[in-house]
Design a protein around this motif. Sequence first.
Motif, mmCIF file in Angstrom:
data_model
loop_
_atom_site.group_PDB
_atom_site.id
_atom_site.type_symbol
_atom_site.label_atom_id
_atom_site.label_comp_id
_atom_site.label_asym_id
_atom_site.label_seq_id
_atom_site.Cartn_x
_atom_site.Cartn_y
_atom_site.Cartn_z
ATOM 1 N N SER A 141 0.823 -1.211 0.000
ATOM 2 C CA SER A 141 0.000 0.000 0.000
ATOM 3 C C SER A 141 0.857 1.262 0.000
ATOM 4 O O SER A 141 0.445 2.299 -0.523
ATOM 5 N N VAL A 142 2.050 1.183 0.570
ATOM 6 C CA VAL A 142 2.964 2.326 0.588
ATOM 7 C C VAL A 142 3.654 2.492 -0.768
ATOM 8 O O VAL A 142 3.891 3.616 -1.234
ATOM 9 N N ARG A 143 3.953 1.386 -1.420
ATOM 10 C CA ARG A 143 4.777 1.384 -2.633
ATOM 11 C C ARG A 143 4.293 2.337 -3.723
ATOM 12 O O ARG A 143 5.116 3.039 -4.341
ATOM 13 N N PRO A 144 2.970 2.429 -4.026
ATOM 14 C CA PRO A 144 2.539 3.325 -5.108
ATOM 15 C C PRO A 144 2.545 4.807 -4.734
ATOM 16 O O PRO A 144 2.302 5.651 -5.600
ATOM 17 N N GLN A 145 2.790 5.125 -3.476
ATOM 18 C CA GLN A 145 2.788 6.516 -3.051
ATOM 19 C C GLN A 145 4.035 7.231 -3.569
ATOM 20 O O GLN A 145 4.901 6.636 -4.200
ATOM 21 N N SER A 146 4.145 8.517 -3.310
ATOM 22 C CA SER A 146 5.251 9.321 -3.833
ATOM 23 C C SER A 146 6.579 8.865 -3.239
ATOM 24 O O SER A 146 6.606 8.247 -2.157
ATOM 25 N N PRO A 147 7.685 9.174 -3.913
ATOM 26 C CA PRO A 147 8.997 8.847 -3.341
ATOM 27 C C PRO A 147 9.190 9.460 -1.960
ATOM 28 O O PRO A 147 9.792 8.840 -1.080
ATOM 29 N N GLU A 148 8.664 10.663 -1.746
ATOM 30 C CA GLU A 148 8.799 11.318 -0.446
ATOM 31 C C GLU A 148 8.051 10.549 0.639
ATOM 32 O O GLU A 148 8.553 10.383 1.756
ATOM 33 N N ARG B 254 14.070 1.110 -3.359
ATOM 34 C CA ARG B 254 13.961 -0.306 -3.751
ATOM 35 C C ARG B 254 12.511 -0.769 -3.705
ATOM 36 O O ARG B 254 12.075 -1.587 -4.525
ATOM 37 N N ARG B 255 11.730 -0.213 -2.792
ATOM 38 C CA ARG B 255 10.326 -0.591 -2.650
ATOM 39 C C ARG B 255 9.523 -0.252 -3.903
ATOM 40 O O ARG B 255 8.496 -0.863 -4.171
ATOM 41 N N GLN B 256 9.994 0.717 -4.696
ATOM 42 C CA GLN B 256 9.236 1.186 -5.853
ATOM 43 C C GLN B 256 9.759 0.626 -7.174
ATOM 44 O O GLN B 256 9.380 1.096 -8.243
ATOM 45 N N THR B 257 10.609 -0.409 -7.107
ATOM 46 C CA THR B 257 11.149 -1.004 -8.319
ATOM 47 C C THR B 257 10.219 -2.068 -8.887
ATOM 48 O O THR B 257 9.318 -2.569 -8.211
ATOM 49 N N ALA B 258 10.485 -2.437 -10.149
ATOM 50 C CA ALA B 258 9.720 -3.514 -10.780
ATOM 51 C C ALA B 258 9.939 -4.840 -10.053
ATOM 52 O O ALA B 258 9.022 -5.663 -9.941
ATOM 53 N N ALA C 289 8.299 6.600 5.237
ATOM 54 C CA ALA C 289 8.006 5.305 5.854
ATOM 55 C C ALA C 289 9.298 4.589 6.241
ATOM 56 O O ALA C 289 9.409 4.011 7.327
ATOM 57 N N SER C 290 10.291 4.638 5.354
ATOM 58 C CA SER C 290 11.571 4.000 5.662
ATOM 59 C C SER C 290 12.277 4.711 6.801
ATOM 60 O O SER C 290 12.886 4.070 7.667
ATOM 61 N N VAL D 104 18.396 4.967 4.110
ATOM 62 C CA VAL D 104 16.956 5.205 4.080
ATOM 63 C C VAL D 104 16.485 5.426 2.648
ATOM 64 O O VAL D 104 15.465 4.882 2.213
ATOM 65 N N ARG D 105 17.250 6.222 1.888
ATOM 66 C CA ARG D 105 16.876 6.476 0.489
ATOM 67 C C ARG D 105 16.898 5.189 -0.329
ATOM 68 O O ARG D 105 15.989 4.929 -1.129
ATOM 69 N N LEU D 106 17.926 4.383 -0.146
ATOM 70 C CA LEU D 106 18.031 3.124 -0.882
ATOM 71 C C LEU D 106 16.893 2.179 -0.509
ATOM 72 O O LEU D 106 16.305 1.518 -1.373
#
Length: 265
Positions: free
Chosen positions: A72-79, A240-244, A84-85, A234-236
């Motif tokens: 549920s978090v994954r499709p949200q914005s990078p920010e 990674r959560r938003q990758t294919a 969350a991380s 944290v950024r990494l």
Amino acid sequence: MPAKPVLWSLSDRGVATVTLNRPEVNNAYDGALIQGVLAAMDDLGTRPLRVVVLKGNGRHFQAGADLKWINSVRPQSPEENEAASRATFEAVQRLNTLPVPTVALVQGGCFGGGTGVISACDIVIAADNAMFSITEVRWGLTAAIIIPQLCDAIGVRQVRRYALTGERFGAEEARRIGLVHEVVSLAELDSAGDKVVEQLLANAPEALAETKRLAMESSFGGMAVDDAAYARLVRLHSARRQTAEAAEGLASFAEKRAGRWSAKA
């Protein structure tokens, strides 16, 4: 009303018990559980605290991330993903840097982020039914924000095996590699924890705090990582959560099948 995801109490001797309380999902963490841990740290930080005992309610200690929440978090914005991380990291790091001894009592499953949580504790006692796994790669994710703590607890060599294979291992193997200090029967877990707490309470609190701080400052591993390095982790972790790959890994979990991975070109 739904049960609180984290419970905490404080004895008149300054012994806090913090209990992860999502037994219906094996105490898998989501945003509410993370905020519950942070709230517990905030509250206990204002009290006359001597020791913190960390437990998991139900059959399992902590089953890592709630993958439904991750999805549920994954499709949200990078920010929003980075926030969350960051909160997840802060919950582990607050436990890590408490100026009082921390004792984790582990039964059943301790997977993914759960291994990072116990790596951030000073003393870990496991029941003989405990099982462990650093599972993130199985779902196309990484354990970025707990890799430093894991490296401190079990060493880079063991992390390079267990964080890459994602395999499960038992309590005796966890003791052998340094993830836990002691293995007891499930029936003896609480009493073993009580024994350690008594040993800690017999020692001078300021001396304990200074000893813990010096041990962490002297570390060659994760405890010495500076703020900039943690910000990068944290950024990494969030990216990674938003990758294919993460999308495929989470789909494989939901569909109860093996991930379909493509070799890197």
